[in-house]
Design an enzyme around this catalytic site. Structure first.
Site, PDB file in Angstrom:
ATOM      1  N   LYS A 152     -10.383   6.342   3.836  1.00  0.00           N
ATOM      2  CA  LYS A 152     -11.723   5.957   4.261  1.00  0.00           C
ATOM      3  C   LYS A 152     -12.777   6.439   3.280  1.00  0.00           C
ATOM      4  O   LYS A 152     -13.707   5.684   2.951  1.00  0.00           O
ATOM      5  CB  LYS A 152     -12.009   6.529   5.655  1.00  0.00           C
ATOM      6  CG  LYS A 152     -13.402   6.231   6.177  1.00  0.00           C
ATOM      7  CD  LYS A 152     -13.520   4.757   6.548  1.00  0.00           C
ATOM      8  CE  LYS A 152     -14.945   4.365   6.839  1.00  0.00           C
ATOM      9  NZ  LYS A 152     -15.760   4.265   5.620  1.00  0.00           N
ATOM     10  N   CYS A 161       0.814  -1.216   0.000  1.00  0.00           N
ATOM     11  CA  CYS A 161       0.000   0.000   0.000  1.00  0.00           C
ATOM     12  C   CYS A 161       0.847   1.265   0.000  1.00  0.00           C
ATOM     13  O   CYS A 161       0.331   2.365  -0.161  1.00  0.00           O
ATOM     14  CB  CYS A 161      -0.956   0.005   1.187  1.00  0.00           C
ATOM     15  SG  CYS A 161      -2.177  -1.308   1.117  1.00  0.00           S
ATOM     16  N   CYS A 172     -13.382   0.595   8.484  1.00  0.00           N
ATOM     17  CA  CYS A 172     -12.549   0.061   7.404  1.00  0.00           C
ATOM     18  C   CYS A 172     -12.725   0.876   6.134  1.00  0.00           C
ATOM     19  O   CYS A 172     -13.845   1.234   5.770  1.00  0.00           O
ATOM     20  CB  CYS A 172     -12.940  -1.384   7.093  1.00  0.00           C
ATOM     21  SG  CYS A 172     -12.981  -2.468   8.525  1.00  0.00           S
ATOM     22  N   HIS A 207      -9.278   4.044  -1.898  1.00  0.00           N
ATOM     23  CA  HIS A 207      -7.977   3.387  -1.781  1.00  0.00           C
ATOM     24  C   HIS A 207      -7.703   2.492  -2.977  1.00  0.00           C
ATOM     25  O   HIS A 207      -7.787   1.273  -2.891  1.00  0.00           O
ATOM     26  CB  HIS A 207      -7.939   2.592  -0.472  1.00  0.00           C
ATOM     27  CG  HIS A 207      -6.603   1.988  -0.173  1.00  0.00           C
ATOM     28  ND1 HIS A 207      -5.405   2.540  -0.564  1.00  0.00           N
ATOM     29  CD2 HIS A 207      -6.273   0.843   0.511  1.00  0.00           C
ATOM     30  CE1 HIS A 207      -4.396   1.779  -0.146  1.00  0.00           C
ATOM     31  NE2 HIS A 207      -4.892   0.743   0.497  1.00  0.00           N
TER      32      HIS A 207
END
Lengths: 399, 475
Positions: free
Chosen positions: A340, A88, A213, A344
């Protein structure tokens, strides 16, 4: 310590696609969209780019191996193109490569671009299986929320914090990002969520609920970097410059050696300390104006505030609930909504963070714009708390 | 040379099914299903190999046995010796002889009798996890579990007589084309098995031992039909109750392991001087007579294990765990985990043996590496083997992952810390009520790590489980 690259690299153009479920476009189209915006922003012709670094984390299931997908999509003319991957933290890794090339004098103008196209594959954040190598024989394949959720229990145990109190602070992290996301036109999620709904959401990995998440998204982001001298030649008198880019990778001690309590991310601490030294920052709490951190999960952002030295150990929950990192707080965090809400797309995320800081420094952040932003920090985290790659970048104006 | 039982052990999985609850769910069908007692249910990650290892591990001490024998009718691999896998899981030397016995419920007693007749130090491990079909009484009557015995030339129970009778009698069978048990008429099985096999074999064993059947004080007879031994016992003048019936009532018919588990209960109940009858049934009978000379280590734990466990609250989880229903777990379950023989050959023994390494400072790590993980060291060094399987550890971090696929959610995993310094990211198993917590002590249990159904292969590794299990009936 090495001199570092402070003020040796200027960002002269950036682009970022709308993140989300981009059923309308493939990986090549996403790259073109971000690249076109960056080129227009920089005001240069494509052929002035001397080298490119392409970040793409999950190559096997979306964009494809090597530099070629980007070279094809952007029709880069036989220049050096390098694909990088560091989970990431890939987006920041691409920027690091491009920046080092410019700082070294090897290249005048370089491109860093990150892209991920996951929504064609059904990918939902689960671990990719390897093919019978050593770790397959013993290591559990936990999901991303499963690995980061473990920070919560260890953090609560270390600091003696009641699980319900910690859950509330975590919920505030997500609440804040959803608030910010409503002002972010390119964000994946642009809806405010109430605290009670966040706290009461179904569990994904104890104690993380659905709204603790981030999801995964399609998207791309790009930066064009050069030297401050060339930036001035292009008419940018006071460019945004890279004050520091540092990266720290686990060597297995967290996972295999017993001096880590599981309540922090040591690589974030290491990368931050080196970045502060490179940027000449001695008191991050007063010198950093905004942050974009890797809030893959609410507990990650909470712990990151301590790992960056912005909250004292054990104090992040209270600081968060006090609004210190809200948009109107002392050190706003995730003004664009963060992972969030902005989304992503793994390989693009680090560059998306830089995109927001760049826009804030440039006074172009629209409804989200904060006053007097001088220094911004991005924190991009790959892997799991116990086995991570952490990248910290610090950006500011040249003067 | 006299042959002895030197120690014995059993293993039952954590979960229990209340047969009455399950039979009630099938009442609409009007099928004659057993309603009495509990059935032991293996976790998704258990199979005969893992349960055999769990039962045998307490029998391993500093001295390696001469041989190990694995017996089952439900072993996963058909051309890969489970005994060889078991040898590595128990970290025994490769010079230890090994063999597998299969294809009859009598495999356990046959393997044991062969070990005793050889008068050698051997470990015989017997385990079952048999395929079952909804509606068939065996689905509820069978149980999953294991038993293991170490033999030798000294111990608590001495073999004083034995007899075997081979008879291709088909009370039930399973086959490649019918992997679940097909049973014939119960009265036929009962009448013929008693008259033609059990009575003659037990009489012959007693004669071999030089005792009258009425002298037998403890009985462990694997019955082809529940309760049928009673008529044979009456004819023989044996008054003792059958300990295998206790196993059936509390855990189920354990197949090849059934007689040996009942034997453990018999030894637990026996006094010094008692004669104990052990009889295995299937394609004939093995009847063995022992005299108890002192306590047999491990027998009391087998009795205690019948009182431990966690009762399933519904039948769908049982149906899923037994493969009776095939749940669509969605895209998250779509992956392939192929194991590579080259990797298994290189490091597989360290993996299934849970062998870490001790560096020159004394710190232990898993897995081993050329350069130790210890920050105080930086050069290549040879690490000393250290087995972690028998050590306890403490949970450092934990979560119940509900996103990751597992056939029995949630997927519990976290970092565990061993006292010797080793730290390992581990999957948890045998989830307690309320889940796992930071600071909780855990022990290691061998389980299935990965399975590739398309290629018909599975790998094994150790998982962390609570130190103790709750008593049945506890909230």
């Amino acid at each position: 310590m090495a001199k570092g690259i402070k003020d040796k690299v200027a960002i002269i153009g950036m682009g970022c696609t709308r993140f989300g479920e981009r059923w309308d476009v493939g990986a090549d189209g996403l790259m073109v969209e971000a690249f076109a915006e960056a080129l227009a922003d920089a005001g240069i012709e494509r052929d002035r780019i001397g080298a490119a670094w392409v970040g793409n984390a999950l190559d096997d299931i979306n964009v494809g191996n090597s530099a070629l997908p980007a070279a094809h999509a952007l029709r880069l003319k036989q220049i050096p193109v390098t694909r990088v991957e560091n989970m990431c933290a890939t987006g920041t890794e691409a920027l690091r490569g491009a920046s080092y090339a410019v700082a070294s004098g090897a290249v005048d103008i370089a491109l860093a671009i990150g892209v991920e196209k996951l929504k064609d594959t059904g990918y939902g954040g689960l671990p990719l299986r390897t093919k019978g190598v050593q770790n397959d024989l013993w290591m559990p394949y936990g999901s991303a929320p499963g690995t980061f959720a473990q920070l919560a229990g260890a953090y609560a145990a270390k600091h003696g914090i009641d699980a319900a109190d910690l859950k509330r602070a975590m919920a505030h992290v997500s609440w804040k990002s959803h608030q910010n996301g409503t002002k972010s036109p390119k964000a994946h999620l642009r809806k405010a969520i109430e605290m009670d709904k966040i706290i009461g959401a179904p569990l994904i990995a104890d104690p993380l609920g659905l709204f603790d998440c981030c999801g995964v998204s399609d998207g791309a982001a790009a930066a064009i970097v050069t030297t401050p001298e060339i930036a001035r030649e292009l008419g940018i008198s006071n460019p945004v410059t890279v004050k520091a880019i540092q990266l720290s990778a686990s060597n297995g001690t967290e996972l295999q050696f017993s001096d880590w309590d599981g309540a922090s991310v040591p690589n974030t601490q290491a990368a931050a300390q080196r970045a502060y030294a490179e940027a000449g920052i001695s008191d991050p709490r007063s010198e950093i104006d905004i942050t974009e951190v890797h809030d893959c999960f609410s507990i990650t952002e909470l712990v990151t505030m301590e790992d960056l030295g912005l909250s004292d150990p054990g104090r992040a929950p209270a600081d968060i609930l006090d609004g210190r990192y809200d948009a109107d707080g002392a050190i706003p965090c995730q003004l664009d909504g963060g992972l969030k809400c902005f989304g992503h797309p793994v390989g693009a995320t680090g560059l998306r963070m830089v995109y927001e800081v760049y826009n804030q420094l440039s006074g172009r952040a629209g409804d989200r714009q904060k006053d007097n932003v001088r220094i911004g920090l991005t924190h991009n985290l790959g892997g799991a708390p116990f086995n991570s790659v952490a990248a910290v970048a610090i950006l500011g104006r040249m003067d | 040379m006299d042959a002895y039982i030197s120690s014995i052990a059993g293993y039952l999985p954590l979960l229990r099914l209340n047969r009455a609850d399950a039979a009630r769910e099938f009442s609409w069908a009007g099928l004659p299903l057993p309603r009495k007692g509990l059935r032991a249910v293996a976790g998704w990650d258990e199979d005969p190999l893992t349960m055999a290892v769990e039962s045998a591990r307490s029998l391993v001490d500093e001295s390696a046995p001469d041989a190990i024998r694995f017996a089952s009718t439900s072993a996963y691999f058909t051309d890969r010796a489970q005994s060889a896998i078991m040898l590595d899981a128990l970290a025994l030397p490769r010079t230890t002889r090994s063999s597998d016995v299969a294809n009859t419920r009598r495999a356990g007693t046959s393997a044991l009798l062969d070990a005793l007749l050889a008068a050698r130090d051997e470990i015989v491990a017997v385990a079952e996890k048999r395929d079952v079909q909804p509606g068939n009484p065996s689905q509820l009557a069978f149980g999953d579990g294991a038993a293991a015995i170490r033999t030798g030339t000294s111990g608590g129970a001495r073999l004083v007589g034995h007899a075997s009778l081979t008879h291709d009698f088909i009370d039930r069978y399973s086959s490649r084309e019918h992997p679940t048990s097909y049973a014939y008429e119960e009265r036929f099985a009962r009448d013929v098995s008693i008259a033609e096999m059990l009575l003659p074999a037990v009489r012959a064993a007693c004669e071999s031992a030089g005792i009258e059947p009425s002298a037998i004080a403890q009985v462990a007879v694997a019955e082809p039909v529940g309760g049928c031994w009673a008529s044979g016992a009456r004819k023989l003048g044996i008054e003792a109750t059958n300990h295998c019936a206790t196993v059936s009532d509390n855990a189920g018919d354990l197949g090849a392991a059934h007689a040996l588990y009942g034997f453990g209960l018999a030894l637990h109940s026996a006094k010094v001087g008692d004669y104990v009858l052990l009889a295995g049934f299937g394609s004939g009978v093995d009847a063995l007579i022992f005299v108890v000379e002192r306590d047999v280590p491990g027998a009391s734990a087998m009795a205690a294990a019948l009182e431990e466990g966690d009762t399933l609250s519904g039948i769908t989880r049982f149906l899923s765990l037994t493969g009776s229903i095939d749940i669509d777990w969605g895209m998250r379950s779509e992956f392939s985990q192929k194991a590579q023989a080259t990797v298994l050959e290189r490091i597989g023994r360290d993996m299934i043996g849970f062998i870490g390494g001790r560096d020159s400072t004394g710190n232990v790590q898993f897995p081993k590496s050329d350069i130790p993980v210890n920050p105080a060291l930086g050069a290549v060094e040879k690490l000393e083997d250290v087995r972690l399987a028998e050590d306890t550890a403490t949970i450092v971090s934990i979560t119940a992952d509900r996103l990751n696929f597992t056939p029995d959610p949630p997927f519990d995993f976290g970092l565990v810390q061993f006292d010797n310094g080793a730290r390992v990211l581990m999957e948890m198993t045998d989830r307690p009520k309320g889940g796992f917590a930071v600071g909780q002590k855990v022990r290691m249990r061998l389980r299935i790590k990965s399975q590739n159904k398309a290629l018909g292969f599975r790998t094994y590794f150790w998982k962390a489980a609570p130190l103790t299990r709750q008593q049945l009936g506890d909230a």
